[in-house]
Design an enzyme around this catalytic site. Structure first.
Site, mmCIF file in Angstrom:
data_model
loop_
_atom_site.group_PDB
_atom_site.id
_atom_site.type_symbol
_atom_site.label_atom_id
_atom_site.label_comp_id
_atom_site.label_asym_id
_atom_site.label_seq_id
_atom_site.Cartn_x
_atom_site.Cartn_y
_atom_site.Cartn_z
ATOM 1 N N LYS A 63 0.832 -1.213 0.000
ATOM 2 C CA LYS A 63 0.000 0.000 0.000
ATOM 3 C C LYS A 63 0.863 1.259 0.000
ATOM 4 O O LYS A 63 0.592 2.195 -0.741
ATOM 5 C CB LYS A 63 -0.913 0.043 1.235
ATOM 6 N N ARG A 107 -9.172 0.918 9.118
ATOM 7 C CA ARG A 107 -8.725 -0.452 9.360
ATOM 8 C C ARG A 107 -9.769 -1.254 10.125
ATOM 9 O O ARG A 107 -9.560 -2.425 10.401
ATOM 10 C CB ARG A 107 -7.449 -0.410 10.179
ATOM 11 N N ARG A 161 11.793 -6.415 4.927
ATOM 12 C CA ARG A 161 11.607 -4.968 4.755
ATOM 13 C C ARG A 161 12.538 -4.179 5.680
ATOM 14 O O ARG A 161 12.761 -4.556 6.828
ATOM 15 C CB ARG A 161 10.152 -4.608 5.059
ATOM 16 N N ARG A 175 11.639 -2.605 11.210
ATOM 17 C CA ARG A 175 10.615 -2.181 12.180
ATOM 18 C C ARG A 175 10.399 -3.308 13.181
ATOM 19 O O ARG A 175 10.412 -4.474 12.806
ATOM 20 C CB ARG A 175 9.301 -1.898 11.435
ATOM 21 N N ARG A 209 -0.151 -9.487 13.089
ATOM 22 C CA ARG A 209 -0.708 -8.402 12.269
ATOM 23 C C ARG A 209 -1.593 -8.960 11.157
ATOM 24 O O ARG A 209 -2.628 -8.366 10.821
ATOM 25 C CB ARG A 209 0.420 -7.550 11.673
HETATM 26 P P1 AMP Z 1 1.143 0.490 9.155
HETATM 27 O O1 AMP Z 1 2.421 1.192 8.898
HETATM 28 O O2 AMP Z 1 0.009 1.063 8.362
HETATM 29 O O3 AMP Z 1 1.268 -1.010 8.994
HETATM 30 O O4 AMP Z 1 0.762 0.765 10.691
HETATM 31 C C1 AMP Z 1 1.606 0.347 11.731
HETATM 32 C C2 AMP Z 1 0.813 0.184 13.014
HETATM 33 O O5 AMP Z 1 0.202 1.437 13.349
HETATM 34 C C3 AMP Z 1 -0.328 -0.801 12.939
HETATM 35 O O6 AMP Z 1 0.087 -2.139 13.156
HETATM 36 C C4 AMP Z 1 -1.224 -0.290 14.063
HETATM 37 O O7 AMP Z 1 -0.712 -0.635 15.328
HETATM 38 C C5 AMP Z 1 -1.087 1.232 13.911
HETATM 39 N N1 AMP Z 1 -2.095 1.781 12.977
HETATM 40 C C6 AMP Z 1 -1.880 2.411 11.794
HETATM 41 N N2 AMP Z 1 -3.024 2.784 11.228
HETATM 42 C C7 AMP Z 1 -4.013 2.382 12.063
HETATM 43 C C8 AMP Z 1 -5.429 2.451 12.032
HETATM 44 N N3 AMP Z 1 -6.083 3.016 10.991
HETATM 45 N N4 AMP Z 1 -6.114 1.919 13.082
HETATM 46 C C9 AMP Z 1 -5.492 1.355 14.133
HETATM 47 N N5 AMP Z 1 -4.157 1.235 14.222
HETATM 48 C C10 AMP Z 1 -3.415 1.743 13.194
#
Ligand code: AMP
Length: 210
Positions: free
Chosen positions: A13, A88, A123, A156, A167
């Site tokens: 994404k 999400r 990654r 990360r 996840r």
């Molecule tokens: P991402 O980089 O989008 O994978 O986000 C990393 C982490 O941030 C996720 O595993 C969640 O813990 C938190 N996070 C990001 N966006 C959201 C969202 N829309 N709702 C809840 N948690 C989020």
């Protein structure tokens, strides 16, 4: 154009959001990046979010909904935006509707879990600018150094294999129902993620009619 990118963590994404951002000249908004920045700065928001993020869980809806509301109210979002990683959960999608945001297209990037495991464990991200690399598929020119800003690239914490499984679980149980949610509105478009990023990009731009 207001666009949502759906897909499992590691489906690509972020990468596709950057391409669309360049192409359509509208900002890509990643709630994950906003949260990671807050964690890095040690702000109150960051302290609240860190334990959820480290364990692969979702940050509570009300926290991310507030972040998103503030972000899309900014001037650069007037002509549209790309949401990467939001919504999400169904309550987050309902909150977006309640804000009166009209969504033009929801693009779901489909990638099998096994491929995701491989992608995410390799990654690396720049700890300064957030640029994303992969040790096999998209290495930085100098190992450990960001091509874009010269910052240090790191794994990360939530890209460690055990956390990736959690996840993916969270994605399937809490986020995937959004496909049915947006399918009902007729805005859902599905794109199969390809091995080569450029091939996925071609499909994404085609799906957007670009
Ligand atoms: P991402 O980089 O989008 O994978 O986000 C990393 C982490 O941030 C996720 O595993 C969640 O813990 C938190 N996070 C990001 N966006 C959201 C969202 N829309 N709702 C809840 N948690 C989020």
């Amino acid at each position: 154009m207001n666009l949502i990118l759906l897909g499992a963590p590691g489906a690509g994404k972020g990468t596709q959001a950057e391409v669309i951002c360049d192409h359509l000249q509208i900002p890509a908004i990643s709630t994950g990046n906003i949260l990671r920045e807050a964690v890095k700065n040690g702000s109150e928001l960051g302290l609240k979010a860190k334990s959820f993020m480290d364990s692969g869980a979702l940050v509570p809806d009300e926290v991310v909904i507030n972040i998103l509301k503030e972000r899309i109210a900014q001037d650069d979002c007037k002509k549209g935006f790309i949401l990467d990683g939001f919504p999400r959960t169904v309550p987050q999608a309902e909150a977006l509707d309640a804000m009166g945001v009209q969504i033009d297209c929801v693009l779901s990037l489909e990638v099998a879990d096994e491929a995701i495991m491989q992608r995410l464990s390799g990654r690396r991200v720049c700890q300064d600018c957030g640029a994303s690399y992969h040790i096999d598929y998209k290495p930085s020119k100098v190992e450990g150094v960001c091509d874009r800003c010269g910052g240090k690239t790191v794994q990360r914490k939530d890209d460690e294999p055990e956390t990736i499984k959690d996840r993916l679980n969270v994605y399937h149980t809490q986020t995937e129902p959004l496909k049915a949610y947006y399918s009902k509105t007729g805005k859902l478009v599905t794109v199969e993620g390809q091995e080569e990023v450029a091939d996925t990009t071609a499909l994404v731009l085609k799906a957007l009619g670009e």
